[in-house]
Motif scaffolding. Structure first.
Motif, PDB file in Angstrom:
ATOM      1  N   SER A 240       0.157 -31.006   6.085  1.00  0.00           N
ATOM      2  CA  SER A 240      -0.844 -31.862   6.718  1.00  0.00           C
ATOM      3  C   SER A 240      -0.187 -33.135   7.241  1.00  0.00           C
ATOM      4  CB  SER A 240      -1.925 -32.227   5.704  1.00  0.00           C
ATOM      5  OG  SER A 240      -2.826 -33.183   6.226  1.00  0.00           O
ATOM      6  N   LEU A 279      -4.041 -21.685  13.520  1.00  0.00           N
ATOM      7  CA  LEU A 279      -4.081 -23.151  13.450  1.00  0.00           C
ATOM      8  C   LEU A 279      -2.916 -23.762  14.226  1.00  0.00           C
ATOM      9  CD1 LEU A 279      -4.968 -23.618   9.653  1.00  0.00           C
ATOM     10  CD2 LEU A 279      -6.445 -24.192  11.583  1.00  0.00           C
ATOM     11  N   GLU A 284      -3.823 -27.407  15.432  1.00  0.00           N
ATOM     12  CA  GLU A 284      -4.819 -27.932  14.482  1.00  0.00           C
ATOM     13  C   GLU A 284      -4.187 -28.133  13.107  1.00  0.00           C
ATOM     14  OE1 GLU A 284      -9.147 -26.648  12.516  1.00  0.00           O
ATOM     15  OE2 GLU A 284      -8.280 -25.460  14.148  1.00  0.00           O
ATOM     16  N   LYS A 285      -4.419 -29.279  12.528  1.00  0.00           N
ATOM     17  CA  LYS A 285      -3.957 -29.582  11.177  1.00  0.00           C
ATOM     18  C   LYS A 285      -5.149 -29.746  10.246  1.00  0.00           C
ATOM     19  CE  LYS A 285       0.630 -30.081  11.554  1.00  0.00           C
ATOM     20  NZ  LYS A 285       1.639 -29.510  10.641  1.00  0.00           N
ATOM     21  N   LEU A 286      -4.910 -29.548   8.963  1.00  0.00           N
ATOM     22  CA  LEU A 286      -5.944 -29.724   7.946  1.00  0.00           C
ATOM     23  C   LEU A 286      -5.700 -31.041   7.216  1.00  0.00           C
ATOM     24  CD1 LEU A 286      -5.872 -26.060   6.580  1.00  0.00           C
ATOM     25  CD2 LEU A 286      -7.650 -27.080   8.030  1.00  0.00           C
ATOM     26  N   LEU A 577     -12.021 -23.752   4.784  1.00  0.00           N
ATOM     27  CA  LEU A 577     -10.919 -24.724   4.843  1.00  0.00           C
ATOM     28  C   LEU A 577     -11.289 -25.929   5.700  1.00  0.00           C
ATOM     29  CD1 LEU A 577      -7.898 -22.276   5.310  1.00  0.00           C
ATOM     30  CD2 LEU A 577      -8.593 -23.442   3.205  1.00  0.00           C
ATOM     31  N   ARG A 578     -11.914 -25.673   6.835  1.00  0.00           N
ATOM     32  CA  ARG A 578     -12.293 -26.773   7.720  1.00  0.00           C
ATOM     33  C   ARG A 578     -13.386 -27.654   7.111  1.00  0.00           C
ATOM     34  NH1 ARG A 578     -12.560 -23.151  13.270  1.00  0.00           N
ATOM     35  NH2 ARG A 578     -10.459 -23.637  14.063  1.00  0.00           N
TER      36      ARG A 578
END
Length: 583
Positions: A240, A279, A284-286, A577-578
């Motif tokens: 992340s 991702l 896209e990162k979490l 997760l999102r």
């Protein structure tokens, strides 16, 4: 090509007409589903159509089955099939049968109709939609011909729903984002096996090491930071950008039982790997680090030691196990050294609880509950605890012809009585199961009374008290029957695993994601053990089950699932997760 929005907005008769080819010659199904519109998702539409069939009378269900044509039957030869059936049969090459294959199918069709009174139904486009081989179709036909009638009615309806699912995908132009890749990866991994004729991947064999290398390569290709630790766990980390981020762990095991299935364990590695690849492609990162761990060993096939990989992660690896030897006399220490692993580095694998948010595992159910309810997914409530033993019975080998029945010390007879004892005691409680899965008479001979017998004992329950009471009763019963028969017995404990309840706060977040997909939330117990049991010593855990086909068979080459189920499981996990909220 219509969209779901279009279908929701159509007048009822137009809605029925639009779906006229989804269920063979059965407009009553969309007619009864139409009042439930609008459907929030394609998954919700599929569930509504399926529910209509489930609620139908037995005569209506049989009528639906009988509307379907035989495979490579007279209607196909005469060109009288619907366009959908013609395309599906051609996809598997049923229009290209050799004379021998055609004759075999005709014979099976005749035998099946004579036994059941309706045609054999099979979604010949198969789990991935790419088509089954003619050989696979014939083998399935022959296997199912042995089923009782009630079971076969239920299986035919399940196959009809699978056919309808794929037809609906085609009608609406549904493109599965993750399922096909997950299924292909599982197929690719299955090439690495200890056996030529089936899938066996035991700890630290050549097949096991090649599997680990392949997983590591795929993880790197997906943009993950990758390592293989000292016990063989394959760890992929998707970092992340958030400062002070903690880690959420997912994954499962990549070893298998002997002659096992392609999805047990491996689904839980490949599915989040597919998500990470997506991702990264989107940039896209979490808000947390995501780790996907392919645990090196869970099944205990080679060294009779389960959860080696996950126990190392939680800091509970038993270093005494390094002296355990396999059937060839190779110790675990030697196997690790041969693979280039350093046993001194094993303690450093352990994680710190304060760095971990949670552990979430996706796994094929390995049972028939979701299949029987027509649901692709289920939220696990708890993993049953397990008590496993090896039992050695020692009687007296003597001549089978000269020893009177009342003077025998027959170890195999004592073993047979033990099997029935386990069945009777564990059959009293619905949530309790007991199994004798291994039974052997060493050096047995047809004309010698067995002087020794070895058997396994596996007792499981969701509540530890229920399990331990059953273990106590069974062991006391074995002691009593052995005393009565003049047989000695020795008990060797293998596993004592307490039940592992899933964390309600994680279950609720998984359940919410399931419902957002258009499916109902359904909770169920896991009777099988999973790495989540070990991980529960480190952090809160949760599990998402996917439907298992072929009657729920697992630990078997017939273990199967579909690309559609893999895809919706991936969609749900991504949503989880999102939307993840830390406790």
């Amino acid at each position: 090509m219509p969209t779901l929005t279009d279908l929701n907005a159509l007048p009822a008769d137009a809605f029925v007409h639009a779906l006229h080819g989804i269920y063979e010659h059965s407009p009553w199904i969309p007619e009864r589903a139409a009042p439930q519109r609008p459907f929030a998702s394609v998954a919700a539409l599929k569930q509504a159509l399926q529910a209509v069939v489930t609620a139908a009378t037995a005569d209506e269900q049989l009528g639906l089955i009988r509307e379907h044509p035989e495979l490579a039957g007279k209607a196909a030869i005469a060109g009288q099939l619907t366009a959908e059936s013609t395309s599906e049969q051609a996809k598997s090459g049923l229009n290209l049968c050799s004379p021998e294959e055609f004759a075999t199918l005709q014979g099976l069709n005749a035998d099946y109709n004579a036994k059941f009174g309706f045609p054999f139904i099979l979604a010949v486009k198969g789990p991935t939609g790419q088509g089954l081989t003619r050989q696979a179709i014939i083998a399935t036909f022959a296997r199912r011909l042995k089923n009782p009638r009630g079971a076969e009615v239920a299986e035919c309806l399940r196959q009809i729903h699978r056919i309808a699912e794929m037809r609906l995908n085609d009608l609406l132009g549904v493109q599965l984002a993750y399922g096909p890749q997950i299924m292909q990866w599982a197929e690719d991994l299955a090439q690495w096996s200890d056996d030529v004729d089936g899938l066996t991947c035991a700890y630290m064999t050549n097949a096991h090491r090649r599997t680990a290398t392949q997983l590591a390569d795929w993880m790197r290709d997906a943009g993950m930071q990758v390592s293989i630790d000292a016990v063989g766990n394959v760890v992929g980390r998707y970092p992340s950008d958030a400062p002070d981020a903690k880690t959420l762990i997912t994954g499962s095991h990549y070893d298998t039982v002997r002659n096992g299935g392609k999805y047990d364990g491996r689904l839980g590695i490949l599915l989040p790997l597919a998500l990470v690849r997506g991702l990264r492609a989107r940039g896209e990162k979490l808000p947390f680090h995501l780790e996907v761990i392919g645990f090196a060993e869970e099944e205990g096939v080679r060294f009779r030691s389960t959860f080696l990989g996950s126990n190392a992660v939680v800091g509970r690896f038993d270093m005494n196990l390094l002296d355990a030897a396999d059937a060839e006399g190779v110790t675990m220490r030697q196997a690790l050294e041969a693979a280039g692993h350093d046993e001194a580095a094993i303690p450093a694998i352990a994680r710190k609880a304060e760095d971990i948010l949670a552990y979430v595992e996706v796994h094929i159910e390995q049972g028939p509950v979701l299949l029987g309810r027509g649901l692709p997914l289920g939220v696990v409530t708890a993993i049953a605890g397990s008590s496993r033993y090896l039992v050695e019975l020692t009687g007296l080998a003597s001549h089978a012809g000269t020893t009177p029945m009342d003077m025998r010390k027959d170890a195999a007879a004592a073993a047979a009585e033990t099997v029935l004892l386990v069945e009777e005691r564990c059959g009293r409680v619905p949530s309790l199961v007991g199994t004798v899965g291994q039974l052997a008479v060493p050096n047995g001979s047809v004309n010698v009374i067995p002087g020794a017998c070895k058997l396994s004992l596996d007792i499981r329950a969701a509540e530890d008290g229920v399990r331990l009471d059953a273990v106590k009763d069974v062991l006391a019963g074995i002691e009593a029957l052995c005393d009565r028969r003049g047989v000695e017995f020795a008990l060797h404990p293998i596993v004592q695993a307490p039940a592992a309840p899933c964390a309600p706060w994680l279950m609720d977040q998984l359940g919410d994601a399931v419902e957002r997909s258009g499916l109902p939330r359904f909770d169920l117990l896991s009777g099988a053990g999973h790495d989540a049991m070990a991980m529960a010593a480190l952090t809160d855990v949760a599990m998402l089950f996917t439907r298992c086909g072929n009657g729920g068979i697992s630990h078997n080459p017939l273990e199967t699932m579909t690309a559609d189920d893999a895809d919706i499981a991936a969609t749900v996990l991504l949503d989880f997760l999102r939307s993840f909220k830390q406790r």
